[in-house]
Enzyme design. Structure first.
Site, PDB file in Angstrom:
ATOM      1  N   HIS A   1     -25.852  10.091 -34.985  1.00 39.05           N
ATOM      2  CA  HIS A   1     -25.999  10.841 -36.232  1.00 39.05           C
ATOM      3  C   HIS A   1     -26.970  10.068 -37.128  1.00 39.05           C
ATOM      4  O   HIS A   1     -27.045   8.834 -37.036  1.00 39.05           O
ATOM      5  CB  HIS A   1     -24.618  10.910 -36.889  1.00 39.05           C
ATOM      6  CG  HIS A   1     -24.512  11.777 -38.094  1.00 39.05           C
ATOM      7  ND1 HIS A   1     -24.890  11.352 -39.342  1.00 39.05           N
ATOM      8  CD2 HIS A   1     -24.064  13.051 -38.254  1.00 39.05           C
ATOM      9  CE1 HIS A   1     -24.659  12.316 -40.224  1.00 39.05           C
ATOM     10  NE2 HIS A   1     -24.161  13.352 -39.581  1.00 39.05           N
TER      11      HIS A   1
ATOM     12  N   LYS B   1     -12.914  14.381 -42.385  1.00 37.81           N
ATOM     13  CA  LYS B   1     -12.974  14.968 -41.044  1.00 37.81           C
ATOM     14  C   LYS B   1     -11.622  14.885 -40.335  1.00 37.81           C
ATOM     15  O   LYS B   1     -11.455  15.405 -39.242  1.00 37.81           O
ATOM     16  CB  LYS B   1     -14.048  14.258 -40.213  1.00 37.81           C
ATOM     17  CG  LYS B   1     -15.468  14.551 -40.732  1.00 37.81           C
ATOM     18  CD  LYS B   1     -16.515  13.971 -39.823  1.00 37.81           C
ATOM     19  CE  LYS B   1     -17.863  13.851 -40.482  1.00 37.81           C
ATOM     20  NZ  LYS B   1     -18.622  15.111 -40.456  1.00 37.81           N
TER      21      LYS B   1
HETATM   22  N1  PMP Z   1     -21.333  10.069 -37.789  1.00 37.11           N
HETATM   23  C1  PMP Z   1     -21.032  11.188 -37.129  1.00 37.11           C
HETATM   24  C2  PMP Z   1     -20.953  11.164 -35.621  1.00 37.11           C
HETATM   25  C3  PMP Z   1     -20.811  12.366 -37.847  1.00 37.11           C
HETATM   26  O1  PMP Z   1     -20.527  13.499 -37.195  1.00 37.11           O
HETATM   27  C4  PMP Z   1     -20.886  12.351 -39.264  1.00 37.11           C
HETATM   28  C5  PMP Z   1     -20.656  13.593 -40.087  1.00 37.11           C
HETATM   29  N2  PMP Z   1     -21.286  14.737 -39.632  1.00 37.11           N
HETATM   30  C6  PMP Z   1     -21.190  11.148 -39.898  1.00 37.11           C
HETATM   31  C7  PMP Z   1     -21.388  10.035 -39.126  1.00 37.11           C
HETATM   32  C8  PMP Z   1     -21.299  11.033 -41.377  1.00 37.11           C
HETATM   33  O2  PMP Z   1     -20.073  11.252 -41.983  1.00 37.11           O
HETATM   34  P1  PMP Z   1     -19.974  11.403 -43.565  1.00 37.11           P
HETATM   35  O3  PMP Z   1     -20.967  12.438 -43.957  1.00 37.11           O
HETATM   36  O4  PMP Z   1     -18.557  11.829 -43.791  1.00 37.11           O
HETATM   37  O5  PMP Z   1     -20.272  10.066 -44.162  1.00 37.11           O
END
Ligand code: PMP
Length: 406
Positions: free
Chosen positions: A122, A225
């Site tokens: 990500h 999440k």
């Molecule tokens: N890593 C992964 C694998 C994710 O799916 C996400 C959220 N889509 C994030 C990091 C980032 O999470 P957040 O936006 O809650 O900080």
């Protein structure tokens, strides 16, 4: 018995309609819906125990501090960390990774040092390291994957050099659903004397995680999440590492004493928690973790595995369907495209049928490039989804495909 009807009743939003149709919420990788007990915990603390934590001698402050520190203990137990000193509260996965990259970069990295990432990260596990690369001249090495969406572990081994200082890899891909063998990857990193950060944003909601078994040095996840509130997350770090890392942000709460000549810092975990923490959020996060623990992470995982297999089977029957991510170990995510229908058109038309999916690059543009697409449609499942909802999705996709004449 997995009482799905009872579980769905715990989530008031699931009873609503959109465009006059029952909501089919399949955007759980982006964020999950909240059970009533989590929302109630927020109201309840504001109504009966709100006061700033840690600094007060008065009753309410002590009550709020107690709740906040009990939540840290709940998180510790949930991920089986050795000590609650290893649980740092942050705003979410993104902040956890930024904290680590900044602090670790400051304390332990020089120009020319290397970080190993994977092609399926990500953006939040890429960009903080790139910022560090810009500041310090560190170098990023990328683990490739095969066409099923599995990391190539031989290539991973080959990426290590004398300059490798960190491995940072996702536990579960938010696009492919691939569950990476992080325990094995941690062992490889350790054999090279290198620590590993695991991005647990997409694993914590779906499976039991055990820090002592996984043996990752750092682990990040987001509350929202895993059925908790937005704005709160966790950075787990082994105590021996966190102890040696310099602070991230400066401010109240993280200091022992301040003078203009010299400031000394608090011990763990407070050294990394500058300013008023989201203590209402941490209480609600603990409620969410208690909620999923009461159902049982293994039962949630089994339910979601069944749904994912069913979705792969039902969607796989649709003419022109291309599913991205067919790893042997795959989590509750199905990314797809149908014929030459643009992902945005598919998502918009499914929405009109009451079906919420996500479209686009899913904050993983390097992965999109590897897949040779600009974006995908993504359906992602949670503990409250049903086979009937998968049927509604499959039926919706067929209807859209028909409109496009494919
Ligand atoms: N890593 C992964 C694998 C994710 O799916 C996400 C959220 N889509 C994030 C990091 C980032 O999470 P957040 O936006 O809650 O900080």
């Amino acid at each position: 018995m997995y009482d799905i009807e009872q579980i769905r009743k715990d989530f008031p939003i699931l009873g609503r309609e959109v465009y006059g149709r029952p909501l089919v919420y399949l955007d759980n990788s982006a964020t999950t819906q909240k059970p009533k007990c989590v929302v109630d915990a927020i109201t309840e603390e504001y109504y009966s125990a709100n006061a700033n934590v840690h600094r007060g001698v008065h009753f309410l402050s002590q009550k709020a501090t107690e709740l906040h520190e009990q939540s840290r203990e709940t998180v510790r137990q949930f991920i089986n960390a050795r000590s609650s000193n290893e649980i740092v509260f942050t705003r979410g996965t993104t902040e956890s990774i930024n904290l680590l990259a900044t602090s670790f970069g400051e304390g332990f990295m020089q120009a020319g040092d290397e970080v190993i990432l994977s092609v399926m990260e990500h953006h939040s596990n890429i960009v903080p390291w790139q910022l560090l690369a810009m500041r310090k001249g560190i170098v990023l090495r990328v683990i490739p994957m095969n066409d099923q969406g599995e990391l190539l572990l031989d290539e991973y081994e080959r990426l290590f050099s004398k300059r490798t200082k960190m491995v940072a890899v996702t536990h579960v891909s938010n696009v492919l659903g691939t569950v990476n063998p992080v325990q094995e990857m941690a062992a490889t990193a350790h054999a090279h004397g290198v620590p590993i950060l695991v991005d647990g944003a997409q694993s914590v909601p779906h499976m039991a995680v055990d820090m002592q078994e996984m043996d990752a040095d750092f682990f990040a996840f987001s509350g929202h999440k895993v059925y908790g509130p937005t704005g709160v997350g966790v950075l787990y770090g082994k105590e021996e590492w966190l102890d040696r890392l310099p602070p991230y942000q400066g401010g109240g709460e993280m200091i022992q004493s301040v003078s203009f000549a010299k400031t000394t810092f608090q011990g763990l975990p407070f050294k990394f928690e500058a300013g008023t923490p989201d203590y209402i959020g941490t209480t609600a996060l603990a409620k969410a973790l208690d909620y999923v623990s009461a159902i049982g992470m293994d039962r949630i995982a089994a339910h979601e595995r069944e749904l994912t297999l069913y979705a792969m089977q039902e969607l796989g029957r649709i003419p022109g369907m291309r599913i991205f991510g067919e790893a042997g170990r795959k989590d509750a995510v199905v990314s797809f495209l149908v014929g030459d229908i643009h992902h945005l058109d598919m998502g918009t038309l499914l929405d009109r049928l009451g079906i919420a999916v996500r479209t686009g690059h899913h904050c993983a543009q390097p992965l999109m490039e590897r897949l040779g697409v600009e974006g995908t449609v993504r359906a992602s499942f949670a503990l409250y989804n049903t086979k009937a909802e998968v049927d509604a999705l499959a039926e919706g996709i067929r209807r859209v495909a028909k409109m496009f004449g494919s």
